[in-house]
Design a protein around this motif. Structure first.
Motif, PDB file in Angstrom:
ATOM      1  N   GLN A 284       0.855  -1.255  -0.039  1.00 27.49           N
ATOM      2  CA  GLN A 284       0.015  -0.014   0.019  1.00 27.49           C
ATOM      3  C   GLN A 284       0.967   1.082  -0.113  1.00 27.49           C
ATOM      4  OE1 GLN A 284      -2.981   0.012   3.001  1.00 27.49           O
ATOM      5  NE2 GLN A 284      -4.031   1.902   2.516  1.00 27.49           N
ATOM      6  N   LYS A 285       2.176   1.237   0.747  1.00 25.89           N
ATOM      7  CA  LYS A 285       2.890   2.237   0.676  1.00 25.89           C
ATOM      8  C   LYS A 285       3.227   2.852  -0.993  1.00 25.89           C
ATOM      9  CE  LYS A 285       5.931   4.830   3.057  1.00 25.89           C
ATOM     10  NZ  LYS A 285       5.598   5.642   4.500  1.00 25.89           N
ATOM     11  N   ILE A 286       3.273   1.882  -1.684  1.00 26.50           N
ATOM     12  CA  ILE A 286       3.701   2.212  -3.077  1.00 26.50           C
ATOM     13  C   ILE A 286       2.419   2.675  -3.833  1.00 26.50           C
ATOM     14  CG2 ILE A 286       4.580   1.139  -5.294  1.00 26.50           C
ATOM     15  CD1 ILE A 286       6.053  -0.882  -3.705  1.00 26.50           C
ATOM     16  N   THR A 287       1.199   1.949  -3.678  1.00 30.79           N
ATOM     17  CA  THR A 287      -0.157   2.552  -4.328  1.00 30.79           C
ATOM     18  C   THR A 287      -0.485   3.671  -3.810  1.00 30.79           C
ATOM     19  OG1 THR A 287      -1.326   1.302  -2.497  1.00 30.79           O
ATOM     20  CG2 THR A 287      -0.920   0.082  -4.781  1.00 30.79           C
ATOM     21  N   ASP A 288       0.038   4.180  -2.523  1.00 27.11           N
ATOM     22  CA  ASP A 288      -0.596   5.408  -2.087  1.00 27.11           C
ATOM     23  C   ASP A 288       0.455   6.628  -2.530  1.00 27.11           C
ATOM     24  OD1 ASP A 288      -2.475   4.388  -0.532  1.00 27.11           O
ATOM     25  OD2 ASP A 288      -1.513   4.363   1.473  1.00 27.11           O
ATOM     26  N   GLY A 289       1.482   6.270  -3.379  1.00 28.39           N
ATOM     27  CA  GLY A 289       2.197   7.288  -4.048  1.00 28.39           C
ATOM     28  C   GLY A 289       3.662   7.582  -3.170  1.00 28.39           C
ATOM     29  N   GLY A 290       3.992   6.869  -2.157  1.00 30.00           N
ATOM     30  CA  GLY A 290       4.951   6.968  -1.231  1.00 30.00           C
ATOM     31  C   GLY A 290       6.480   6.478  -1.633  1.00 30.00           C
ATOM     32  N   VAL A 291       6.556   6.185  -3.069  1.00 27.56           N
ATOM     33  CA  VAL A 291       7.616   5.643  -3.424  1.00 27.56           C
ATOM     34  C   VAL A 291       8.167   6.183  -4.638  1.00 27.56           C
ATOM     35  CG1 VAL A 291       9.058   3.519  -4.307  1.00 27.56           C
ATOM     36  CG2 VAL A 291       7.449   3.320  -2.139  1.00 27.56           C
ATOM     37  N   SER A 292       9.391   6.611  -4.747  1.00 29.75           N
ATOM     38  CA  SER A 292       9.565   7.169  -6.030  1.00 29.75           C
ATOM     39  C   SER A 292      11.170   6.469  -6.347  1.00 29.75           C
ATOM     40  CB  SER A 292       9.995   8.916  -5.885  1.00 29.75           C
ATOM     41  OG  SER A 292       8.984   9.564  -5.661  1.00 29.75           O
ATOM     42  N   ILE A 293      11.070   6.486  -7.792  1.00 26.85           N
ATOM     43  CA  ILE A 293      12.532   5.831  -8.154  1.00 26.85           C
ATOM     44  C   ILE A 293      12.936   7.001  -9.150  1.00 26.85           C
ATOM     45  CG2 ILE A 293      13.652   3.953  -9.651  1.00 26.85           C
ATOM     46  CD1 ILE A 293      11.394   1.973  -8.552  1.00 26.85           C
ATOM     47  N   ASN A 294      14.454   7.290  -8.795  1.00 26.22           N
ATOM     48  CA  ASN A 294      15.185   8.152  -9.628  1.00 26.22           C
ATOM     49  C   ASN A 294      14.367   9.687  -9.835  1.00 26.22           C
ATOM     50  OD1 ASN A 294      17.124   6.473  -9.889  1.00 26.22           O
ATOM     51  ND2 ASN A 294      16.289   5.645 -11.802  1.00 26.22           N
ATOM     52  N   GLY A 295      13.651  10.092  -9.011  1.00 25.99           N
ATOM     53  CA  GLY A 295      12.949  11.248  -8.882  1.00 25.99           C
ATOM     54  C   GLY A 295      11.406  11.133  -9.486  1.00 25.99           C
ATOM     55  N   ASP A 296      11.142   9.849  -9.810  1.00 29.05           N
ATOM     56  CA  ASP A 296       9.653   9.787 -10.613  1.00 29.05           C
ATOM     57  C   ASP A 296       8.805   8.999  -9.527  1.00 29.05           C
ATOM     58  OD1 ASP A 296      10.008  11.143 -12.941  1.00 29.05           O
ATOM     59  OD2 ASP A 296      10.836   9.667 -14.070  1.00 29.05           O
ATOM     60  N   ARG A 297       7.540   9.350  -9.261  1.00 33.29           N
ATOM     61  CA  ARG A 297       6.764   8.460  -8.341  1.00 33.29           C
ATOM     62  C   ARG A 297       6.076   7.092  -9.276  1.00 33.29           C
ATOM     63  NH1 ARG A 297       2.729  12.397  -5.775  1.00 33.29           N
ATOM     64  NH2 ARG A 297       4.466  12.700  -4.501  1.00 33.29           N
ATOM     65  N   VAL A 298       6.312   6.279  -8.393  1.00 34.74           N
ATOM     66  CA  VAL A 298       5.869   4.901  -8.971  1.00 34.74           C
ATOM     67  C   VAL A 298       4.767   4.394  -8.124  1.00 34.74           C
ATOM     68  CG1 VAL A 298       6.266   2.657  -9.545  1.00 34.74           C
ATOM     69  CG2 VAL A 298       8.094   4.360  -9.899  1.00 34.74           C
ATOM     70  N   THR A 299       3.303   4.278  -8.566  1.00 36.86           N
ATOM     71  CA  THR A 299       2.210   3.771  -7.920  1.00 36.86           C
ATOM     72  C   THR A 299       1.966   2.597  -8.144  1.00 36.86           C
ATOM     73  OG1 THR A 299       1.018   5.035  -9.449  1.00 36.86           O
ATOM     74  CG2 THR A 299       1.387   6.246  -7.554  1.00 36.86           C
ATOM     75  N   ASN A 300       2.362   1.892  -9.083  1.00 41.00           N
ATOM     76  CA  ASN A 300       1.945   0.296  -9.549  1.00 41.00           C
ATOM     77  C   ASN A 300       3.082  -0.639  -8.916  1.00 41.00           C
ATOM     78  OD1 ASN A 300       1.163  -2.106 -10.180  1.00 41.00           O
ATOM     79  ND2 ASN A 300       1.084  -1.336 -12.539  1.00 41.00           N
ATOM     80  N   PRO A 301       2.909  -1.136  -7.842  1.00 37.06           N
ATOM     81  CA  PRO A 301       3.998  -2.099  -7.261  1.00 37.06           C
ATOM     82  C   PRO A 301       4.347  -3.168  -8.268  1.00 37.06           C
ATOM     83  CG  PRO A 301       2.106  -1.899  -5.817  1.00 37.06           C
ATOM     84  CD  PRO A 301       1.697  -1.375  -6.981  1.00 37.06           C
ATOM     85  N   GLU A 302       3.266  -3.546  -9.248  1.00 33.84           N
ATOM     86  CA  GLU A 302       3.829  -4.647 -10.104  1.00 33.84           C
ATOM     87  C   GLU A 302       4.437  -4.331 -11.511  1.00 33.84           C
ATOM     88  OE1 GLU A 302       3.218  -7.458  -9.063  1.00 33.84           O
ATOM     89  OE2 GLU A 302       1.891  -6.991  -7.263  1.00 33.84           O
TER      90      GLU A 302
END
Length: 334
Positions: A284-302
């Motif tokens: 859920q941390k990812i789907t809620d928008g809490g994760v970015s990779i190289n400055g871009d937010r990733v919301t789909n864990p898959e």
């Protein structure tokens, strides 16, 4: 640090056509002479020339004596040791001027008195105003807020950011104190700043000049790369960063070395790096928008990891979880 700054000054700032001569600078460690000075000889020499009344009357000494902690013998003898440094440098190297912060006035005066008594030569002291923090506290190692010339203690990025964050009410003074810019140019910079304060031009110029002096052109480029990577999410800057710059920029960030497996997802990477908790809350941390990779937010864990997007060409991914939790992922055998 200081030796590099002197070299950079000669290479980048000195005008050989000015007609003035640039002398040679030496960096000496006073342990070389103080460490070989027997106590009794020191007391009979320098110690016999310095008067107790004068040493006790110094403002710095009075303040320490009145404080709750009091003053140790070691602290009391410090001005005598610094005075002996001046005498040694005068006799061995012809040094006639000692420069220090305003708080060094008493120590410099002790040196002046010792040298003139022993040699009869006129020597001089110069004190400069202390640079203080925005709260008025002295900057220094004792206060725990020192800015160092040594890259291992203060990176070029940290040095650049220290000066670029200075307030308008001190930036003109700092341009005069810390750069070799002509006064007319500083006046012009401040005039332009009055018209376009949102550009922070004096602060950027100050930061660039000081960083270039201390760390050279490469250090300034490093500071700019780190600034772009951290504050402007520049993928290009991230890709050009060395391992040293990554470690300097993200000092507290844990790093993980991972093997890229076929079909590996964002969720897999986050879990292998121990960046998110196991189970649904991490997902859920990812789907809620809490994760970015190289400055871009990733919301789909898959999301499948893609080379050139999630993994940069230098084999690194910068993972951010929440606002401030960074993780440096180094990919092996790409």
């Amino acid at each position: 640090g200081a030796a590099a700054a002197l070299r950079n000054h000669r290479e980048l700032f000195w005008d050989p056509g000015s007609g003035a001569r640039l002398g040679r600078a030496e960096l000496l460690d006073n342990a070389r002479w103080l460490g070989r000075q027997p106590l009794l000889r020191f007391l009979g020499g320098a110690g016999g020339r310095l008067r107790m009344g004068t040493l006790l009357s110094r403002q710095s000494c009075q303040a320490r004596l009145r404080s709750a902690e009091g003053m140790s013998l070691a602290e009391f003898l410090y001005p005598a040791l610094q005075a002996y440094d001046f005498l040694h440098l005068h006799q061995r190297h012809g040094c006639r001027i000692q420069v220090g912060g305003h708080d060094q006035m008493g120590n410099i005066m002790s040196g002046y008195e010792l040298v003139t008594k022993v040699t009869g030569t006129d020597v001089f002291g110069i004190t400069v105003p202390l640079i203080t923090s925005t709260t008025g506290d002295k900057l220094g190692k004792t206060a725990g807020n020192a800015v160092w010339l040594n890259r291992d203690k203060t990176s070029p990025f940290e040095l650049y950011q220290f000066f670029v964050r200075q307030q308008d009410n001190v930036v003109e003074k700092y341009l005069k104190l810390f750069t070799f810019l002509p006064l007319e140019e500083i006046s012009h910079i401040m005039e332009m700043h009055a018209k376009e304060p949102e550009k922070w031009a004096p602060q950027k110029r100050l930061a660039a000049e000081v960083t270039k002096l201390v760390h050279g052109r490469e250090g300034l480029e490093s500071a700019k790369r780190c600034t772009k990577a951290l504050y402007y999410s520049s993928v290009e800057a991230l890709e050009d960063m060395s391992d040293q710059e990554l470690q300097e920029l993200f000092k507290q960030a844990p790093s993980a070395e991972l093997m890229l497996e076929p079909g590996m997802t964002v969720l897999d990477m986050c879990r292998k790096a121990n960046a998110i908790p196991d189970g649904p809350s991490g997902y859920q941390k990812i789907t809620d928008g809490g994760v970015s990779i190289n400055g871009d937010r990733v919301t789909n864990p898959e999301t499948i990891l893609i080379l050139g997007q999630h993994i940069l060409k230098n084999g690194v991914s910068l993972l951010r979880v929440g606002k401030k939790n960074y993780y440096i992922i180094k990919w092996l055998q790409l």
